[in-house]
Scaffold this motif. Structure first.
Motif, mmCIF file in Angstrom:
data_model
loop_
_atom_site.group_PDB
_atom_site.id
_atom_site.type_symbol
_atom_site.label_atom_id
_atom_site.label_comp_id
_atom_site.label_asym_id
_atom_site.label_seq_id
_atom_site.Cartn_x
_atom_site.Cartn_y
_atom_site.Cartn_z
ATOM 1 N N LEU A 1 0.889 -1.279 -0.118
ATOM 2 C CA LEU A 1 0.008 -0.050 0.027
ATOM 3 C C LEU A 1 0.795 1.122 -0.044
ATOM 4 O O LEU A 1 0.533 2.304 -0.764
ATOM 5 N N MET A 2 1.882 1.231 0.861
ATOM 6 C CA MET A 2 2.663 2.345 0.946
ATOM 7 C C MET A 2 3.569 2.718 -0.524
ATOM 8 O O MET A 2 3.647 3.456 -1.127
ATOM 9 N N GLY A 3 3.944 1.343 -1.076
ATOM 10 C CA GLY A 3 4.604 1.284 -2.422
ATOM 11 C C GLY A 3 3.719 1.820 -3.459
ATOM 12 O O GLY A 3 4.133 2.632 -4.153
ATOM 13 N N ILE A 4 2.421 1.795 -3.657
ATOM 14 C CA ILE A 4 1.579 2.061 -4.551
ATOM 15 C C ILE A 4 1.344 3.584 -4.360
ATOM 16 O O ILE A 4 1.089 4.143 -5.245
ATOM 17 N N ALA A 5 0.996 3.959 -3.188
ATOM 18 C CA ALA A 5 0.694 5.362 -2.842
ATOM 19 C C ALA A 5 1.817 6.155 -3.219
ATOM 20 O O ALA A 5 1.680 7.304 -3.847
ATOM 21 N N THR A 6 3.225 5.979 -2.890
ATOM 22 C CA THR A 6 4.311 6.984 -3.343
ATOM 23 C C THR A 6 4.525 6.694 -4.766
ATOM 24 O O THR A 6 5.027 7.709 -5.323
ATOM 25 N N VAL A 7 4.698 5.453 -5.190
ATOM 26 C CA VAL A 7 5.069 5.258 -6.707
ATOM 27 C C VAL A 7 3.980 6.139 -7.554
ATOM 28 O O VAL A 7 4.066 6.655 -8.247
ATOM 29 N N GLY A 8 2.791 6.034 -6.741
ATOM 30 C CA GLY A 8 1.581 7.044 -7.781
ATOM 31 C C GLY A 8 1.909 8.291 -7.673
ATOM 32 O O GLY A 8 1.833 8.987 -8.541
ATOM 33 N N ALA A 9 2.484 8.849 -6.501
ATOM 34 C CA ALA A 9 2.973 10.150 -6.316
ATOM 35 C C ALA A 9 3.919 10.437 -7.454
ATOM 36 O O ALA A 9 3.933 11.523 -7.896
ATOM 37 N N LEU A 10 4.885 9.651 -7.560
ATOM 38 C CA LEU A 10 5.740 9.771 -8.332
ATOM 39 C C LEU A 10 5.394 9.819 -9.795
ATOM 40 O O LEU A 10 5.773 10.867 -10.691
ATOM 41 N N GLY A 11 4.517 9.183 -10.245
ATOM 42 C CA GLY A 11 3.854 8.967 -11.418
ATOM 43 C C GLY A 11 3.342 10.375 -11.868
ATOM 44 O O GLY A 11 3.001 10.862 -12.729
#
Length: 713
Positions: free
Chosen positions: A162-172
């Motif tokens: 969940l943290m990975g998806i949230a922060t990778v999403g922010a990068l995207g």
């Protein structure tokens, strides 16, 4: 068959509840308890099963939930050092002390924080974006790596993912600074959360430091040998020097000293102990060297009983703990579903702005972990039980602590509970023969007695009885004794007991406890004994009644004595139940429970109280003079026999409930508010991090404050 294993590498309260859920589903196990704070797994094995096969199955379940977690027997655990545990490679985002505890991890995180700060100071440029991406990678590489590993295992709703998806999403979305900052502050928040939990655990473990490490055994040849307390036998002589802990329960045979019993009873005033006095294991010898004769094996000693009761308290979970464990299983999927609905559903139904709603959905992913609740609620009960232990109140489980919040009736036994139980003979009344003869027959009847009244008679005067002179002895609990002494039939007991043997008693009923004596069916006299009321009894009853709690007293004394006691203690005359036998107490408590609208406490001390202690909603026994069976039957044990500890126990139950409600309300409230603000576009990922780890830290600190607070002011 009861089983117990150590849990290795469990660093997440949420994962502990998931492991508990999975193990509860196994048909061969019942009463499963995964204790995150003591790192113990306890359960009852219904059918025999090969130990290695069982352990392998359990370890597969644990490793699937939190990779790297496993169970092993306590004896195996002794082979491992704490360093082995810390050096183990954890694969869960919550392994705080394992991840952030090593120097390399701290260095990497420090470099990441430094780059993040530098990146924020730079003007918008490619160089700034690269530095922030590097800062993100350094601070979150392990979380991303573990997320990928767990995806292969089929785990897609854990904190890493969940943290990975949230922060990778922010990068995207091009929010490099926000992605790096969120990851860094998440890791720092987890670190402080772990520190708060560990500090609470250490505070509670400190309470268990009463365990003696050695005993100075005096051999028959006069030499002294240092041995393990578990190797000492009953009757052995131990030497206890100043500054040392008393290793086992015993009686002082040489010397005198002052003992600090605060760790056992919560009493801060040291107690002088001399030859003939009983001493309890775990007490600290302050100033004199003494020799004690051991009266109990280590397994039955006071200190070992305390440690066992406190350690096993976590296995009896309160409804609040069970609810939170169940709630946690559904909370994360629901929040993730809401995130997907916002990120995909709203733009399809509303305005088609996928980028806007996707960024808002990321907030839900960050706060989808229920750790604030999973950690703080059990820790609140854990801290409350630890606080009670520190104050001499041993609570055997969170379920009993929870019951204390709803009590409207307290029922007291009299002797040894409201009174000191130290009877003394005040008057001897002869109807025939001499006073010495009356005392001789009374002592013959009470020769084998363990009751305080019988002991008072045996200790009075200089008449000696030899055991070989007693040819027969039969005791009827609560009534009296009939014995055969030098060819004469002796009856010693209550008025009812003698009347049951067709002996008429026309004497007036007198105030106080009266023991009647008959020889060969002829009444020859009676002995009056008195007990002293404890200093805090009246104050305890006054405060209970001041809180609107009904107070009853059950006693085997006659009505005149009971009413006199009621007057001294301030108990209503209609709430004094007299002339009660053990079986009468059970039926009387049943009647009282029917009148109670909330819950009933019974407070007692003796063997005869065991049935009523077990039947009450909460049974409280006296641990100092109370019998072993009474202590085993009760839910709470008062180590210093002070009835005022009942007030403290009730206040502790209320305080525990208050903190539980505070944490649940605060954690859920903040998360819901941040979710709503996120949907409205007001909250960002930074606030979401506070709603996750920030709330967890505050909730844990709030739970642990119970250990340091004074419950009754």
């Amino acid at each position: 068959m009861k089983k117990e294993y150590d849990i290795i590498n469990l660093h997440c309260g949420g994962c502990a509840s998931k492991i508990q859920y999975e193990l509860d589903r196994l048909e061969n196990l019942k009463d499963v308890n995964v204790d995150f704070y003591t790192k113990k797994l306890k359960f009852t094995l219904i059918n025999n099963q090969d130990e290695s096969e069982l352990l392998q199955k359990l370890n597969e379940i644990a490793d699937k939930v939190e990779p790297g977690t496993y169970f092993q027997s306590t004896s195996s655990q002794e082979k491992f050092t704490e360093e082995n545990d810390h050096n183990h490679v954890h694969s869960h985002g919550h392994s705080h002390s394992g991840e952030l505890g090593s120097k390399l991890d701290l260095i990497i995180l420090t470099v990441g924080v430094t780059l993040f700060v530098v990146g924020l100071t730079l003007p918008k440029s490619l160089q700034k974006d690269i530095i922030l991406i590097i800062a993100y990678g350094l601070s979150g590489y392990d979380i991303l790596f573990n997320a990928l590993k767990n995806i292969k295992r089929g785990k897609v709703l854990d904190e890493n993912f969940l943290m990975g998806i949230a922060t990778v999403g922010a990068l995207g979305l091009g929010d490099f600074g926000e992605a790096a900052g969120v990851m860094i502050f998440y890791k720092i928040g987890e670190f402080f959360q772990d520190m708060a939990v560990n500090n609470s655990k250490k505070s509670i473990e400190k309470l268990m430091s009463i365990k003696p490490e050695f005993a100075n055994l005096k051999n028959k040849n006069g030499t002294v040998e240092t041995v393990n307390p578990s190797k000492v036998n009953i009757g052995d002589i131990l030497i206890v020097k100043p500054g040392e802990k008393v290793p086992l329960d015993g009686t002082v045979v040489v010397g005198s000293t002052t003992l600090d019993k605060s760790a056992l009873t919560g009493e801060s005033v040291p107690v002088v102990s001399e030859v003939g006095d009983e001493v309890l294991s775990g007490s600290i010898n302050i100033d004199g060297t003494i020799e004690i004769k051991v009266t109990r094996l280590y397994s039955d000693s006071t200190v070992n009983k305390i440690i066992e009761m406190v350690q096993s308290a976590g296995s009896k979970k309160a409804h609040a703990e069970k609810f939170i464990t169940k709630f946690a299983r559904y909370y994360t999927p629901i929040v993730v579903f809401l995130a997907v609905s916002i990120g995909l559903g709203l733009p399809l139904l509303y305005d088609g702005n996928f980028k806007l709603w996707f960024s808002r959905a990321l907030i839900f992913l960050v706060i989808s972990c229920p750790c604030a609740l999973v950690l703080s609620v059990p820790l609140t009960f854990f801290s409350s039980i630890g606080k009670g232990s520190k104050d001499g109140i041993l609570i055997k489980g969170g379920n009993y602590l929870e019951r204390l919040k709803n009590i409207d009736t307290v029922v007291f036994d009299k002797t040894g509970t409201l009174t000191k139980g130290s009877f003394k003979v005040t008057k001897i009344e002869c109807l025939s023969g001499t006073e010495r003869e009356l005392l001789e027959y009374a002592k013959a009847g009470e020769f084998y007695s363990n009751h305080p009244i019988g002991k008072a008679i045996l200790e009075y005067g200089d008449v000696n009885i030899f055991e070989w002179e007693i040819q027969g002895h039969n005791e009827k609990a609560g009534y009296g004794v009939n014995a055969l002494y030098n060819g004469k039939e002796i009856l010693v007991g209550s008025k009812r007991f003698l009347e049951g043997h067709d002996i008429e008693i026309e004497l007036d009923e007198s105030f106080g406890t009266v023991v009647y004596i008959a020889v060969d069916s002829k009444l020859i006299g009676r002995i009056f004994v008195e007990d002293e009321i404890k200093e805090s009894s009246k104050k305890t009853i006054e405060e209970l009644m001041g809180q609107g709690i009904s107070v009853y007293m059950l006693t085997g004394d006659n009505k005149k004595t009971g009413l006199h006691m009621a007057n001294l203690l301030g108990i209503d005359a209609d709430k004094i139940c007299t002339n009660l036998l053990p079986q009468d107490k059970v039926s009387k408590l049943e009647e009282i429970k029917l009148k109670s609208k909330k819950g009933t406490i019974f407070v007692g001390d003796g063997i005869n109280d065991a049935p009523v202690l077990a039947m009450a909603d909460v049974g409280i026994s006296m641990g100092k003079i109370g019998s072993d069976i009474a202590i085993e039957s009760s839910d709470i044990v008062l180590m210093n026999d002070d009835p005022y500890k009942v007030i403290e126990a009730l206040e502790l139950g209320k305080k525990n409930n208050q903190v539980v409600l505070e944490n649940v309300g605060f954690a859920l409230g903040v998360k819901v508010v941040v979710m709503v603000l996120g949907v409205l576009g007001i909250a960002n990922l930074w606030l979401a991090i506070f709603a996750d780890v920030g709330v967890s830290v505050l909730a844990v600190l709030n739970a642990s404050k119970i250990l340091k607070q004074k419950i009754v002011k």
